[in-house]
Design a protein around this motif. Structure first.
Motif, PDB file in Angstrom:
ATOM      1  N   ASP A  35       0.834  -1.208   0.000  1.00  0.00           N
ATOM      2  CA  ASP A  35       0.000   0.000   0.000  1.00  0.00           C
ATOM      3  C   ASP A  35       0.867   1.256   0.000  1.00  0.00           C
ATOM      4  O   ASP A  35       0.589   2.213  -0.721  1.00  0.00           O
ATOM      5  CB  ASP A  35      -0.926   0.021   1.222  1.00  0.00           C
ATOM      6  CG  ASP A  35      -2.079  -0.959   1.107  1.00  0.00           C
ATOM      7  OD1 ASP A  35      -2.399  -1.393  -0.021  1.00  0.00           O
ATOM      8  OD2 ASP A  35      -2.659  -1.301   2.164  1.00  0.00           O
ATOM      9  N   MET A  36       1.934   1.250   0.813  1.00  0.00           N
ATOM     10  CA  MET A  36       2.838   2.398   0.880  1.00  0.00           C
ATOM     11  C   MET A  36       3.495   2.631  -0.489  1.00  0.00           C
ATOM     12  O   MET A  36       3.598   3.771  -0.942  1.00  0.00           O
ATOM     13  CB  MET A  36       3.920   2.165   1.941  1.00  0.00           C
ATOM     14  CG  MET A  36       4.826   3.358   2.137  1.00  0.00           C
ATOM     15  SD  MET A  36       6.262   3.127   3.227  1.00  0.00           S
ATOM     16  CE  MET A  36       5.748   1.949   4.421  1.00  0.00           C
ATOM     17  N   ILE A  37       3.913   1.554  -1.129  1.00  0.00           N
ATOM     18  CA  ILE A  37       4.549   1.658  -2.443  1.00  0.00           C
ATOM     19  C   ILE A  37       3.581   2.297  -3.441  1.00  0.00           C
ATOM     20  O   ILE A  37       3.937   3.206  -4.194  1.00  0.00           O
ATOM     21  CB  ILE A  37       5.006   0.269  -2.929  1.00  0.00           C
ATOM     22  CG1 ILE A  37       6.182  -0.222  -2.082  1.00  0.00           C
ATOM     23  CG2 ILE A  37       5.361   0.280  -4.408  1.00  0.00           C
ATOM     24  CD1 ILE A  37       6.509  -1.702  -2.279  1.00  0.00           C
ATOM     25  N   GLU A  38       2.341   1.819  -3.423  1.00  0.00           N
ATOM     26  CA  GLU A  38       1.339   2.347  -4.350  1.00  0.00           C
ATOM     27  C   GLU A  38       1.043   3.816  -4.052  1.00  0.00           C
ATOM     28  O   GLU A  38       0.930   4.631  -4.974  1.00  0.00           O
ATOM     29  CB  GLU A  38       0.050   1.527  -4.249  1.00  0.00           C
ATOM     30  CG  GLU A  38      -1.001   1.953  -5.250  1.00  0.00           C
ATOM     31  CD  GLU A  38      -2.245   1.093  -5.170  1.00  0.00           C
ATOM     32  OE1 GLU A  38      -3.349   1.681  -5.230  1.00  0.00           O
ATOM     33  OE2 GLU A  38      -2.113  -0.133  -5.046  1.00  0.00           O
ATOM     34  N   ASN A  39       0.947   4.169  -2.771  1.00  0.00           N
ATOM     35  CA  ASN A  39       0.676   5.560  -2.388  1.00  0.00           C
ATOM     36  C   ASN A  39       1.800   6.505  -2.806  1.00  0.00           C
ATOM     37  O   ASN A  39       1.564   7.693  -3.015  1.00  0.00           O
ATOM     38  CB  ASN A  39       0.439   5.676  -0.883  1.00  0.00           C
ATOM     39  CG  ASN A  39      -0.876   5.070  -0.458  1.00  0.00           C
ATOM     40  OD1 ASN A  39      -1.793   4.929  -1.265  1.00  0.00           O
ATOM     41  ND2 ASN A  39      -0.973   4.689   0.804  1.00  0.00           N
ATOM     42  N   LYS A  40       3.004   5.985  -2.925  1.00  0.00           N
ATOM     43  CA  LYS A  40       4.140   6.816  -3.347  1.00  0.00           C
ATOM     44  C   LYS A  40       4.250   6.892  -4.867  1.00  0.00           C
ATOM     45  O   LYS A  40       5.160   7.520  -5.390  1.00  0.00           O
ATOM     46  CB  LYS A  40       5.434   6.289  -2.743  1.00  0.00           C
ATOM     47  CG  LYS A  40       5.468   6.513  -1.242  1.00  0.00           C
ATOM     48  CD  LYS A  40       6.811   6.234  -0.682  1.00  0.00           C
ATOM     49  CE  LYS A  40       6.758   6.541   0.793  1.00  0.00           C
ATOM     50  NZ  LYS A  40       7.941   7.154   1.288  1.00  0.00           N
ATOM     51  N   GLY A  41       3.333   6.228  -5.563  1.00  0.00           N
ATOM     52  CA  GLY A  41       3.303   6.325  -7.015  1.00  0.00           C
ATOM     53  C   GLY A  41       4.142   5.295  -7.745  1.00  0.00           C
ATOM     54  O   GLY A  41       4.317   5.379  -8.961  1.00  0.00           O
ATOM     55  N   PHE A  42       4.667   4.308  -7.027  1.00  0.00           N
ATOM     56  CA  PHE A  42       5.441   3.255  -7.670  1.00  0.00           C
ATOM     57  C   PHE A  42       4.512   2.150  -8.148  1.00  0.00           C
ATOM     58  O   PHE A  42       3.436   1.947  -7.592  1.00  0.00           O
ATOM     59  CB  PHE A  42       6.462   2.634  -6.702  1.00  0.00           C
ATOM     60  CG  PHE A  42       7.608   3.536  -6.359  1.00  0.00           C
ATOM     61  CD1 PHE A  42       8.576   3.842  -7.298  1.00  0.00           C
ATOM     62  CD2 PHE A  42       7.729   4.071  -5.089  1.00  0.00           C
ATOM     63  CE1 PHE A  42       9.646   4.670  -6.978  1.00  0.00           C
ATOM     64  CE2 PHE A  42       8.787   4.891  -4.746  1.00  0.00           C
ATOM     65  CZ  PHE A  42       9.751   5.193  -5.699  1.00  0.00           C
ATOM     66  N   SER A  43       4.962   1.446  -9.156  1.00  0.00           N
ATOM     67  CA  SER A  43       4.239   0.280  -9.646  1.00  0.00           C
ATOM     68  C   SER A  43       5.093  -0.957  -9.431  1.00  0.00           C
ATOM     69  O   SER A  43       6.308  -0.906  -9.657  1.00  0.00           O
ATOM     70  CB  SER A  43       3.942   0.414 -11.145  1.00  0.00           C
ATOM     71  OG  SER A  43       3.113   1.520 -11.370  1.00  0.00           O
ATOM     72  N   PRO A  44       4.474  -2.037  -9.005  1.00  0.00           N
ATOM     73  CA  PRO A  44       5.243  -3.279  -8.860  1.00  0.00           C
ATOM     74  C   PRO A  44       5.898  -3.655 -10.187  1.00  0.00           C
ATOM     75  O   PRO A  44       5.343  -3.419 -11.257  1.00  0.00           O
ATOM     76  CB  PRO A  44       4.190  -4.313  -8.459  1.00  0.00           C
ATOM     77  CG  PRO A  44       3.063  -3.508  -7.896  1.00  0.00           C
ATOM     78  CD  PRO A  44       3.080  -2.208  -8.645  1.00  0.00           C
ATOM     79  N   ASN A  45       7.100  -4.208 -10.108  1.00  0.00           N
ATOM     80  CA  ASN A  45       7.798  -4.655 -11.306  1.00  0.00           C
ATOM     81  C   ASN A  45       8.033  -6.161 -11.212  1.00  0.00           C
ATOM     82  O   ASN A  45       7.556  -6.815 -10.279  1.00  0.00           O
ATOM     83  CB  ASN A  45       9.101  -3.871 -11.513  1.00  0.00           C
ATOM     84  CG  ASN A  45      10.051  -3.980 -10.329  1.00  0.00           C
ATOM     85  OD1 ASN A  45      10.070  -4.976  -9.610  1.00  0.00           O
ATOM     86  ND2 ASN A  45      10.858  -2.952 -10.119  1.00  0.00           N
ATOM     87  N   SER A  46       8.763  -6.711 -12.146  1.00  0.00           N
ATOM     88  CA  SER A  46       8.980  -8.162 -12.159  1.00  0.00           C
ATOM     89  C   SER A  46       9.694  -8.643 -10.899  1.00  0.00           C
ATOM     90  O   SER A  46       9.427  -9.742 -10.405  1.00  0.00           O
ATOM     91  CB  SER A  46       9.759  -8.581 -13.411  1.00  0.00           C
ATOM     92  OG  SER A  46      11.009  -7.928 -13.458  1.00  0.00           O
ATOM     93  N   TYR A  47      10.560  -7.806 -10.335  1.00  0.00           N
ATOM     94  CA  TYR A  47      11.260  -8.185  -9.098  1.00  0.00           C
ATOM     95  C   TYR A  47      10.302  -8.202  -7.913  1.00  0.00           C
ATOM     96  O   TYR A  47      10.413  -9.016  -7.003  1.00  0.00           O
ATOM     97  CB  TYR A  47      12.439  -7.249  -8.838  1.00  0.00           C
ATOM     98  CG  TYR A  47      13.492  -7.336  -9.900  1.00  0.00           C
ATOM     99  CD1 TYR A  47      14.375  -8.418  -9.940  1.00  0.00           C
ATOM    100  CD2 TYR A  47      13.600  -6.366 -10.878  1.00  0.00           C
ATOM    101  CE1 TYR A  47      15.337  -8.521 -10.915  1.00  0.00           C
ATOM    102  CE2 TYR A  47      14.571  -6.463 -11.871  1.00  0.00           C
ATOM    103  CZ  TYR A  47      15.438  -7.539 -11.882  1.00  0.00           C
ATOM    104  OH  TYR A  47      16.398  -7.649 -12.867  1.00  0.00           O
ATOM    105  N   THR A  48       9.333  -7.281  -7.935  1.00  0.00           N
ATOM    106  CA  THR A  48       8.316  -7.257  -6.881  1.00  0.00           C
ATOM    107  C   THR A  48       7.515  -8.553  -6.910  1.00  0.00           C
ATOM    108  O   THR A  48       7.311  -9.189  -5.871  1.00  0.00           O
ATOM    109  CB  THR A  48       7.367  -6.058  -7.075  1.00  0.00           C
ATOM    110  OG1 THR A  48       8.128  -4.864  -7.262  1.00  0.00           O
ATOM    111  CG2 THR A  48       6.430  -5.911  -5.893  1.00  0.00           C
TER     112      THR A  48
END
Length: 122
Positions: free
Chosen positions: A104-117
């Motif tokens: 949720d924190m990652i998404e709130n900061k505007g990042f998108s999950p990548n293949s490593y995620t």
């Protein structure tokens, strides 16, 4: 090196921190980090991520989360590599609630999950 007139910069300190972390020399690593900061060199996202990676490698997720908070307090924004390292360790420790919170924190900061995620989650 200092006695020979060589001035450290963020890269040289980060290299030293990497070496100390790889060898598990935590006292030396933290001493180097303190010296870096007292010399006016700000640790970079790479510096913090290296420390977090070695902490996670030893299963010390609480310490890694403390460094994540410290880097944010210092105005050094984590990147997806930093988050992926922490996500991986949280998954290894089966800490699902914290994984969801971090996602949720990652998404709130505007990042998108990548293949490593996704690999870390897998």
């Amino acid at each position: 090196m200092k006695t020979k007139g060589i001035v450290h910069n963020a890269c040289s300190y980060t290299a030293l921190i990497y070496g100390f972390g790889r060898e598990g020399l935590w006292r030396d690593l933290l001493g180097c980090l303190n010296e870096m900061e007292s010399d006016g060199c700000k640790p970079s996202v790479i510096t913090y991520t290296i420390i977090i990676k070695f902490l996670c490698g030893e299963g010390r997720i609480a310490g890694a989360l403390e460094f994540l908070a410290k880097m944010e307090r210092e105005g050094c924004e984590p990147d997806m590599t930093t988050y992926n390292v922490i996500l991986h360790e949280l998954c290894l420790q089966d800490r699902v609630d914290e994984v969801v919170h971090l996602l949720d924190m990652i998404e709130n900061k505007g990042f998108s999950p990548n293949s490593y995620t996704y690999a870390a989650l897998g």
